[in-house]
Design an enzyme around this catalytic site. Sequence first.
Site, PDB file in Angstrom:
ATOM      1  N   SER A  65     -22.843  44.735 -36.573  1.00  0.00           N
ATOM      2  CA  SER A  65     -23.426  45.975 -37.092  1.00  0.00           C
ATOM      3  C   SER A  65     -22.525  47.146 -36.712  1.00  0.00           C
ATOM      4  O   SER A  65     -22.240  47.343 -35.535  1.00  0.00           O
ATOM      5  CB  SER A  65     -24.796  46.234 -36.464  1.00  0.00           C
ATOM      6  OG  SER A  65     -25.654  45.157 -36.698  1.00  0.00           O
ATOM      7  N   GLU A 120     -22.123  52.095 -33.881  1.00  0.00           N
ATOM      8  CA  GLU A 120     -22.519  51.168 -32.824  1.00  0.00           C
ATOM      9  C   GLU A 120     -21.336  50.751 -31.937  1.00  0.00           C
ATOM     10  O   GLU A 120     -21.426  50.888 -30.707  1.00  0.00           O
ATOM     11  CB  GLU A 120     -23.183  49.953 -33.480  1.00  0.00           C
ATOM     12  CG  GLU A 120     -24.411  49.482 -32.746  1.00  0.00           C
ATOM     13  CD  GLU A 120     -24.098  48.295 -31.888  1.00  0.00           C
ATOM     14  OE1 GLU A 120     -23.949  48.488 -30.670  1.00  0.00           O
ATOM     15  OE2 GLU A 120     -23.997  47.190 -32.413  1.00  0.00           O
ATOM     16  N   ARG A 142     -29.873  49.163 -28.047  1.00  0.00           N
ATOM     17  CA  ARG A 142     -28.406  49.228 -28.065  1.00  0.00           C
ATOM     18  C   ARG A 142     -27.890  50.260 -27.059  1.00  0.00           C
ATOM     19  O   ARG A 142     -26.918  50.972 -27.335  1.00  0.00           O
ATOM     20  CB  ARG A 142     -27.868  49.572 -29.475  1.00  0.00           C
ATOM     21  CG  ARG A 142     -28.172  48.551 -30.563  1.00  0.00           C
ATOM     22  CD  ARG A 142     -27.377  47.269 -30.327  1.00  0.00           C
ATOM     23  NE  ARG A 142     -27.421  46.367 -31.449  1.00  0.00           N
ATOM     24  CZ  ARG A 142     -28.378  45.445 -31.653  1.00  0.00           C
ATOM     25  NH1 ARG A 142     -29.381  45.342 -30.807  1.00  0.00           N
ATOM     26  NH2 ARG A 142     -28.302  44.639 -32.690  1.00  0.00           N
TER      27      ARG A 142
HETATM   28  N1  EPU Z   1     -31.181  45.236 -45.712  1.00  0.00           N
HETATM   29  C1  EPU Z   1     -30.852  45.515 -47.020  1.00  0.00           C
HETATM   30  N2  EPU Z   1     -29.538  45.456 -47.371  1.00  0.00           N
HETATM   31  C2  EPU Z   1     -28.566  45.107 -46.510  1.00  0.00           C
HETATM   32  C3  EPU Z   1     -28.914  44.823 -45.170  1.00  0.00           C
HETATM   33  C4  EPU Z   1     -30.237  44.886 -44.790  1.00  0.00           C
HETATM   34  O1  EPU Z   1     -31.695  45.841 -47.844  1.00  0.00           O
HETATM   35  O2  EPU Z   1     -27.409  45.081 -46.911  1.00  0.00           O
HETATM   36  C5  EPU Z   1     -32.601  45.251 -45.314  1.00  0.00           C
HETATM   37  C6  EPU Z   1     -33.098  43.844 -45.056  1.00  0.00           C
HETATM   38  O3  EPU Z   1     -33.579  43.239 -46.223  1.00  0.00           O
HETATM   39  C7  EPU Z   1     -34.219  44.058 -44.058  1.00  0.00           C
HETATM   40  C8  EPU Z   1     -33.719  45.270 -43.264  1.00  0.00           C
HETATM   41  O4  EPU Z   1     -32.742  45.918 -44.071  1.00  0.00           O
HETATM   42  O5  EPU Z   1     -35.397  44.414 -44.707  1.00  0.00           O
HETATM   43  C9  EPU Z   1     -33.169  44.889 -41.904  1.00  0.00           C
HETATM   44  O6  EPU Z   1     -32.099  43.983 -42.078  1.00  0.00           O
HETATM   45  P1  EPU Z   1     -31.852  42.724 -41.087  1.00  0.00           P
HETATM   46  O7  EPU Z   1     -33.104  42.014 -40.820  1.00  0.00           O
HETATM   47  O8  EPU Z   1     -30.698  41.979 -41.652  1.00  0.00           O
HETATM   48  O9  EPU Z   1     -31.462  43.348 -39.692  1.00  0.00           O
HETATM   49  P2  EPU Z   1     -30.609  44.602 -39.363  1.00  0.00           P
HETATM   50  O10 EPU Z   1     -31.494  45.755 -39.036  1.00  0.00           O
HETATM   51  O11 EPU Z   1     -29.655  44.824 -40.461  1.00  0.00           O
HETATM   52  C10 EPU Z   1     -30.398  44.129 -36.770  1.00  0.00           C
HETATM   53  C11 EPU Z   1     -29.315  44.163 -35.726  1.00  0.00           C
HETATM   54  C12 EPU Z   1     -28.432  42.914 -35.848  1.00  0.00           C
HETATM   55  C13 EPU Z   1     -29.331  41.706 -35.608  1.00  0.00           C
HETATM   56  C14 EPU Z   1     -30.431  41.711 -36.686  1.00  0.00           C
HETATM   57  C15 EPU Z   1     -31.426  40.603 -36.482  1.00  0.00           C
HETATM   58  C16 EPU Z   1     -28.833  46.491 -35.312  1.00  0.00           C
HETATM   59  C17 EPU Z   1     -27.875  47.621 -35.523  1.00  0.00           C
HETATM   60  N3  EPU Z   1     -28.497  45.349 -35.915  1.00  0.00           N
HETATM   61  O12 EPU Z   1     -29.781  44.154 -38.049  1.00  0.00           O
HETATM   62  O13 EPU Z   1     -27.455  42.986 -34.809  1.00  0.00           O
HETATM   63  O14 EPU Z   1     -28.577  40.511 -35.704  1.00  0.00           O
HETATM   64  O15 EPU Z   1     -31.174  42.961 -36.592  1.00  0.00           O
HETATM   65  O16 EPU Z   1     -32.208  40.896 -35.368  1.00  0.00           O
HETATM   66  O17 EPU Z   1     -29.824  46.656 -34.625  1.00  0.00           O
HETATM   67  C18 EPU Z   1     -25.190  43.499 -34.262  1.00  0.00           C
HETATM   68  O18 EPU Z   1     -25.636  44.336 -33.472  1.00  0.00           O
HETATM   69  O19 EPU Z   1     -23.956  43.327 -34.409  1.00  0.00           O
HETATM   70  C19 EPU Z   1     -26.114  42.744 -35.104  1.00  0.00           C
HETATM   71  C20 EPU Z   1     -25.678  41.921 -36.042  1.00  0.00           C
END
Ligand code: EPU
Length: 335
Positions: free
Chosen positions: A235, A331, A165
Amino acid sequence: MSDSILADHDLSPANTLGLPCRAERFAAPATIGSLRRLLCLTAEQNWPLTVLGGGSNLILPEYLPGLVLQPMLRHWWLERQGSGVLVHVGAGVEWHSLVMALAGRGLWGTENLALIPGLCGAAPIQNVGAYGVELGEVLEAVQVLFVEDGRSAVLTPEECAFGYRDSIFKGELEGRVVITGLTLRLSRVASPRLAYGDLAQRVGPRPSPLEVAEAVCAIRREKLPDPAELGNAGSFFKNPIVERKQAEEMLSSWPAMPYFELTDGRVKLAAGWLIDRCGLKGWRSGHFGVHDRQALVLVHFGGGSAAELLAFADRVVAQVQARFGVVLEREPRLA
Ligand code: EPU
């Protein structure tokens, strides 16, 4: 008439958070010539300059003085190179439409980045990434104009200094250049990237890029709110990166905590999980809330302001810090 400047322009529909904002002046140049003339005028008049993409990663104040520019260069074309293809695309092309058009032509490289909102010109700024792929991996070049004198330059991926990012456009070149176009390098050779989450279970054994892109869209639609229905900037926090020792200490208290080991020995944590474990998922205060399906996303129910949003976000940060000793970083960028 793409040089035309509109006075007192309403930007509320131009940001996905739906924050109220008026620009003193607004222009949406559709050619490089027009963009260059507007940059020269801005320098001459000493106007503050704000560059707007799709407004999907931006927190707008109630008033923006000077000139707001939204480059609307909408060309794109393909150049064959062996089994590869170079895609030349203008900053004003909608990212998701481009991804679907490329996947539909059987080209591999951007399919995991489907349904990311915004325009192509904004994509390199935070090095958009999702489902195990980052833009920097498929980027060949970024074309820019310098704000001070309108001169053009082309940056290599190395010069863009991409990180998680992050890029030079958030650092040394912040406010100094306007991105006018990108060159992407895609491939006709099947190279699906399905390791993230349950993506592999959502597609057949030999998927096409379009099938992968459609699976990514389906996952995103399940978790992420549609800005057309509920204001949000995706995010709201970056996933925090901590030293291994801190991650190990946290894991001894919370063994179920998701984490991802980085090549430099540090560990990336899931901000959404941390916020969720603070019991904040679905929490609402005033005009803002934590999304009830993905705690990493803050939502705007309407009627709020940037100041209120930032105060709301500070309360989330404070709770995560108090419980886990980790400070979340925002972000979306402040305009
Ligand atoms: N999780 C929870 N509760 C929640 C959200 C997430 O327990 O409310 C847990 C999930 O179960 C998982 C972990 O946290 O074990 C990671 O969650 P997820 O796979 O949904 O991905 P993320 O880390 O929340 C990142 C990016 C997203 C991107 C997704 C998929 C960042 C800041 N965000 O999200 O990017 O779509 O991975 O690759 O890196 C964006 O930047 O706007 C965005 C949506």
